[in-house]
Design a protein around this motif. Structure first.
Motif, PDB file in Angstrom:
ATOM      1  N   HIS A   1     -23.138 -27.845   1.155  1.00 43.37           N
ATOM      2  CA  HIS A   1     -22.456 -28.478   0.020  1.00 43.37           C
ATOM      3  C   HIS A   1     -23.418 -28.669  -1.156  1.00 43.37           C
ATOM      4  CE1 HIS A   1     -19.480 -31.086  -1.956  1.00 43.37           C
ATOM      5  NE2 HIS A   1     -20.514 -31.833  -2.307  1.00 43.37           N
ATOM      6  N   TYR A   2     -24.658 -29.076  -0.840  1.00 49.02           N
ATOM      7  CA  TYR A   2     -25.623 -29.373  -1.897  1.00 49.02           C
ATOM      8  C   TYR A   2     -26.543 -28.205  -2.238  1.00 49.02           C
ATOM      9  CZ  TYR A   2     -24.272 -34.269  -1.796  1.00 49.02           C
ATOM     10  OH  TYR A   2     -23.560 -35.433  -1.889  1.00 49.02           O
ATOM     11  N   GLY A   3     -26.497 -27.157  -1.427  1.00 51.05           N
ATOM     12  CA  GLY A   3     -27.333 -25.996  -1.710  1.00 51.05           C
ATOM     13  C   GLY A   3     -28.559 -25.880  -0.840  1.00 51.05           C
ATOM     14  N   SER A   4     -28.979 -26.992  -0.271  1.00 48.73           N
ATOM     15  CA  SER A   4     -30.124 -26.972   0.643  1.00 48.73           C
ATOM     16  C   SER A   4     -30.172 -28.295   1.386  1.00 48.73           C
ATOM     17  CB  SER A   4     -31.441 -26.763  -0.104  1.00 48.73           C
ATOM     18  OG  SER A   4     -31.771 -27.912  -0.858  1.00 48.73           O
ATOM     19  N   ALA A   5     -30.887 -28.294   2.513  1.00 46.47           N
ATOM     20  CA  ALA A   5     -31.040 -29.521   3.281  1.00 46.47           C
ATOM     21  C   ALA A   5     -31.827 -30.564   2.488  1.00 46.47           C
ATOM     22  CB  ALA A   5     -31.731 -29.229   4.610  1.00 46.47           C
TER      23      ALA A   5
ATOM     24  N   ALA B   1     -29.660 -36.522  -2.094  1.00 50.07           N
ATOM     25  CA  ALA B   1     -28.401 -37.155  -2.487  1.00 50.07           C
ATOM     26  C   ALA B   1     -28.048 -38.295  -1.540  1.00 50.07           C
ATOM     27  CB  ALA B   1     -27.284 -36.108  -2.505  1.00 50.07           C
ATOM     28  N   LEU B   2     -28.256 -38.090  -0.252  1.00 47.14           N
ATOM     29  CA  LEU B   2     -27.953 -39.124   0.735  1.00 47.14           C
ATOM     30  C   LEU B   2     -28.830 -40.357   0.512  1.00 47.14           C
ATOM     31  CD1 LEU B   2     -27.615 -36.706   3.756  1.00 47.14           C
ATOM     32  CD2 LEU B   2     -25.835 -38.340   3.064  1.00 47.14           C
ATOM     33  N   ARG B   3     -30.106 -40.145   0.307  1.00 46.58           N
ATOM     34  CA  ARG B   3     -30.997 -41.285   0.088  1.00 46.58           C
ATOM     35  C   ARG B   3     -30.642 -42.014  -1.198  1.00 46.58           C
ATOM     36  NH1 ARG B   3     -34.641 -41.714   3.889  1.00 46.58           N
ATOM     37  NH2 ARG B   3     -35.422 -39.867   5.015  1.00 46.58           N
ATOM     38  N   ALA B   4     -30.272 -41.272  -2.230  1.00 42.89           N
ATOM     39  CA  ALA B   4     -29.875 -41.906  -3.497  1.00 42.89           C
ATOM     40  C   ALA B   4     -28.627 -42.760  -3.328  1.00 42.89           C
ATOM     41  CB  ALA B   4     -29.640 -40.839  -4.564  1.00 42.89           C
ATOM     42  N   ALA B   5     -27.773 -42.384  -2.364  1.00 47.68           N
ATOM     43  CA  ALA B   5     -26.550 -43.143  -2.102  1.00 47.68           C
ATOM     44  C   ALA B   5     -26.761 -44.241  -1.061  1.00 47.68           C
ATOM     45  CB  ALA B   5     -25.453 -42.196  -1.619  1.00 47.68           C
ATOM     46  N   GLY B   6     -28.003 -44.368  -0.587  1.00 48.05           N
ATOM     47  CA  GLY B   6     -28.296 -45.397   0.398  1.00 48.05           C
ATOM     48  C   GLY B   6     -27.842 -45.057   1.794  1.00 48.05           C
ATOM     49  N   VAL B   7     -27.760 -43.757   2.113  1.00 43.16           N
ATOM     50  CA  VAL B   7     -27.304 -43.296   3.424  1.00 43.16           C
ATOM     51  C   VAL B   7     -28.456 -42.615   4.139  1.00 43.16           C
ATOM     52  CG1 VAL B   7     -25.702 -41.791   4.674  1.00 43.16           C
ATOM     53  CG2 VAL B   7     -24.939 -42.977   2.599  1.00 43.16           C
TER      54      VAL B   7
ATOM     55  N   ASP C   1     -18.992 -45.268   2.046  1.00 40.06           N
ATOM     56  CA  ASP C   1     -20.201 -44.444   2.023  1.00 40.06           C
ATOM     57  C   ASP C   1     -19.927 -43.083   1.392  1.00 40.06           C
ATOM     58  OD1 ASP C   1     -21.862 -46.342   3.457  1.00 40.06           O
ATOM     59  OD2 ASP C   1     -20.725 -45.803   5.245  1.00 40.06           O
ATOM     60  N   PHE C   2     -18.807 -42.474   1.779  1.00 35.21           N
ATOM     61  CA  PHE C   2     -18.465 -41.161   1.227  1.00 35.21           C
ATOM     62  C   PHE C   2     -18.158 -41.257  -0.266  1.00 35.21           C
ATOM     63  CE2 PHE C   2     -17.575 -40.071   5.729  1.00 35.21           C
ATOM     64  CZ  PHE C   2     -18.285 -38.889   5.804  1.00 35.21           C
ATOM     65  N   VAL C   3     -17.468 -42.321  -0.667  1.00 38.06           N
ATOM     66  CA  VAL C   3     -17.163 -42.498  -2.095  1.00 38.06           C
ATOM     67  C   VAL C   3     -18.448 -42.685  -2.891  1.00 38.06           C
ATOM     68  CG1 VAL C   3     -16.048 -44.009  -3.780  1.00 38.06           C
ATOM     69  CG2 VAL C   3     -14.857 -43.416  -1.664  1.00 38.06           C
ATOM     70  N   ARG C   4     -19.348 -43.468  -2.351  1.00 34.16           N
ATOM     71  CA  ARG C   4     -20.635 -43.682  -3.023  1.00 34.16           C
ATOM     72  C   ARG C   4     -21.422 -42.379  -3.121  1.00 34.16           C
ATOM     73  NH1 ARG C   4     -21.945 -47.380   0.009  1.00 34.16           N
ATOM     74  NH2 ARG C   4     -23.597 -46.441   1.295  1.00 34.16           N
ATOM     75  N   LEU C   5     -21.419 -41.611  -2.055  1.00 39.34           N
ATOM     76  CA  LEU C   5     -22.117 -40.325  -2.061  1.00 39.34           C
ATOM     77  C   LEU C   5     -21.472 -39.374  -3.056  1.00 39.34           C
ATOM     78  CD1 LEU C   5     -24.308 -38.557  -0.782  1.00 39.34           C
ATOM     79  CD2 LEU C   5     -22.659 -37.961   1.013  1.00 39.34           C
ATOM     80  N   ALA C   6     -20.154 -39.376  -3.142  1.00 35.45           N
ATOM     81  CA  ALA C   6     -19.463 -38.519  -4.106  1.00 35.45           C
ATOM     82  C   ALA C   6     -19.799 -38.926  -5.530  1.00 35.45           C
ATOM     83  CB  ALA C   6     -17.954 -38.601  -3.892  1.00 35.45           C
ATOM     84  N   GLY C   7     -19.977 -40.207  -5.761  1.00 34.32           N
ATOM     85  CA  GLY C   7     -20.365 -40.686  -7.084  1.00 34.32           C
ATOM     86  C   GLY C   7     -21.734 -40.184  -7.487  1.00 34.32           C
ATOM     87  N   VAL C   8     -22.634 -40.140  -6.531  1.00 36.65           N
ATOM     88  CA  VAL C   8     -23.971 -39.606  -6.778  1.00 36.65           C
ATOM     89  C   VAL C   8     -23.873 -38.122  -7.115  1.00 36.65           C
ATOM     90  CG1 VAL C   8     -26.202 -39.062  -5.717  1.00 36.65           C
ATOM     91  CG2 VAL C   8     -25.142 -41.306  -5.337  1.00 36.65           C
ATOM     92  N   ALA C   9     -23.042 -37.405  -6.328  1.00 37.85           N
ATOM     93  CA  ALA C   9     -22.906 -35.966  -6.538  1.00 37.85           C
ATOM     94  C   ALA C   9     -22.328 -35.655  -7.906  1.00 37.85           C
ATOM     95  CB  ALA C   9     -22.021 -35.363  -5.436  1.00 37.85           C
ATOM     96  N   ALA C  10     -21.450 -36.545  -8.380  1.00 39.60           N
ATOM     97  CA  ALA C  10     -20.805 -36.311  -9.673  1.00 39.60           C
ATOM     98  C   ALA C  10     -21.626 -36.876 -10.832  1.00 39.60           C
ATOM     99  CB  ALA C  10     -19.413 -36.929  -9.672  1.00 39.60           C
ATOM    100  N   GLY C  11     -22.743 -37.512 -10.503  1.00 36.92           N
ATOM    101  CA  GLY C  11     -23.584 -38.062 -11.548  1.00 36.92           C
ATOM    102  C   GLY C  11     -23.040 -39.343 -12.143  1.00 36.92           C
ATOM    103  N   ARG C  12     -22.162 -40.043 -11.384  1.00 35.19           N
ATOM    104  CA  ARG C  12     -21.592 -41.290 -11.912  1.00 35.19           C
ATOM    105  C   ARG C  12     -22.401 -42.495 -11.457  1.00 35.19           C
ATOM    106  NH1 ARG C  12     -16.638 -38.779 -10.289  1.00 35.19           N
ATOM    107  NH2 ARG C  12     -16.380 -40.219  -8.569  1.00 35.19           N
TER     108      ARG C  12
END
Length: 312
Positions: free
Chosen positions: A272-276, A282-288, A301-312
């Motif tokens: 999904h992110y292009g690499s491990a 992204a996971l660490r930035a979302a606190g996961v 957790d998934f919503v927070r991670l999606a927010g990171v992915a979208a740059g929100r």
């Protein structure tokens, strides 16, 4: 307790003999493809409506009304109902059944596939037994015996398409009911659990045996209730935006996280992110914790991670 309909005769429910007579009159043999197992027990449909907690102020929409057993219970309780039926023979018969057995109670019927039906389709559909004004407001509840082969996709589509729904009570295969209501970390927890919980508070609402159906299915059934997030809902206001943009950001993450359950999130989300490494960042930035598996994450957790992915 039934709704009060001044001047309207009591609703006459369908029993086993009536169900078979209606099917015979149509030359109908229930098909597995359409998930057709018809409830023939009046006590069961009353129980379903009781579990939904709906009343005269509600506008219920039913998916797959079939021969009308549950439809009659909805008309009895709420005084009106909408329904989505894909089988043209059943759609042709249902208004007559309701007019005969629940007179004076309007039914809006759209002949469509519940996987693709839209709010506009429902609004434009014909109203039988009353005026269009009686069903002008959007549906507030989804109450249905869902076709088992497509129960989760139909449920998610209806929740996305009809944002005014505040209560869901559906009958599904028992195993699917367990999955929908499962909590993070449990064996049954997976994609359906996360996506249902995105919309509201989900719980099991009972079990249904096989003998109340014709033909009897080879599996047991379960009731699932969802109190959908929103104003006035027991679930309260949504903790996140329940909209198309958020779903489009969250769903791919959920699907990827559970595609190979034994993988850590770092590995499962690498594609999904292009690499491990990018997934871990992204996971660490979302606190996961990147070493967790998807089954340990809740919706937030998934919503927070999606927010990171979208740059929100």
């Amino acid at each position: 307790m039934a709704a009060d309909h001044p001047g309207a005769p009591p609703v006459r429910y369908l029993g086993p003999a009536e169900i078979r007579d209606l099917a015979t009159g149509l030359g109908l043999s229930p098909t597995k493809k359409l998930g057709q197992n018809f409830v023939h027990d009046p006590n069961t449909v009353r129980r379903i409506v009781d579990a939904a907690g709906i009343g005269p102020g509600d506008h219920p929409v039913e998916v797959g009304p079939g021969l009308g057993s549950l439809t009659l219970a909805l008309l009895d309780r709420c005084g009106r109902a909408s329904a989505v039926e894909i089988d043209p023979r059943l759609a042709e018969l249902l208004p007559a059944t309701c007019a005969e057995r629940a007179p004076g109670r309007p039914l809006r019927l759209v002949r469509a596939d519940a996987m693709t039906v839209t709010a506009a389709d429902l609004a434009a559909a014909e109203v039988h037994g009353g005026t269009a004004a009686a069903l002008a407001d959007p549906p507030t509840a989804l109450v249905a015996n869902l076709p088992y082969n497509v129960s989760v996709p139909v449920l998610l589509h209806m929740l996305a398409e009809f944002p005014g729904i505040r209560t869901v009570l559906v009958m599904v295969q028992a195993e699917v009911a367990d999955r929908l209501a499962a909590a993070p970390g449990s064996r049954a927890y997976g994609v359906p659990s996360v996506k249902a919980a995105f919309h509201g508070r989900v719980r099991r609402a009972g079990a249904i045996g096989r003998t109340v159906f014709w033909p009897a299915p080879k599996v047991d059934s379960g009731l699932v209730r969802i109190d959908v997030f929103g104003p006035g809902s027991p679930a309260g206001e949504a903790p996140w935006p329940v909209d198309a943009a958020t779903r489009e950001a969250v769903w791919p993450l959920v699907d990827a996280a559970f595609a190979q359950r034994r993988k850590t999130l770092r590995a499962a989300l690498a594609g999904h992110y292009g690499s491990a490494a990018a997934a871990e960042a992204a996971l660490r930035a979302a606190g996961v914790d990147p070493g967790l598996r998807g089954e340990r994450l809740g919706v937030a957790d998934f919503v927070r991670l999606a927010g990171v992915a979208a740059g929100r």
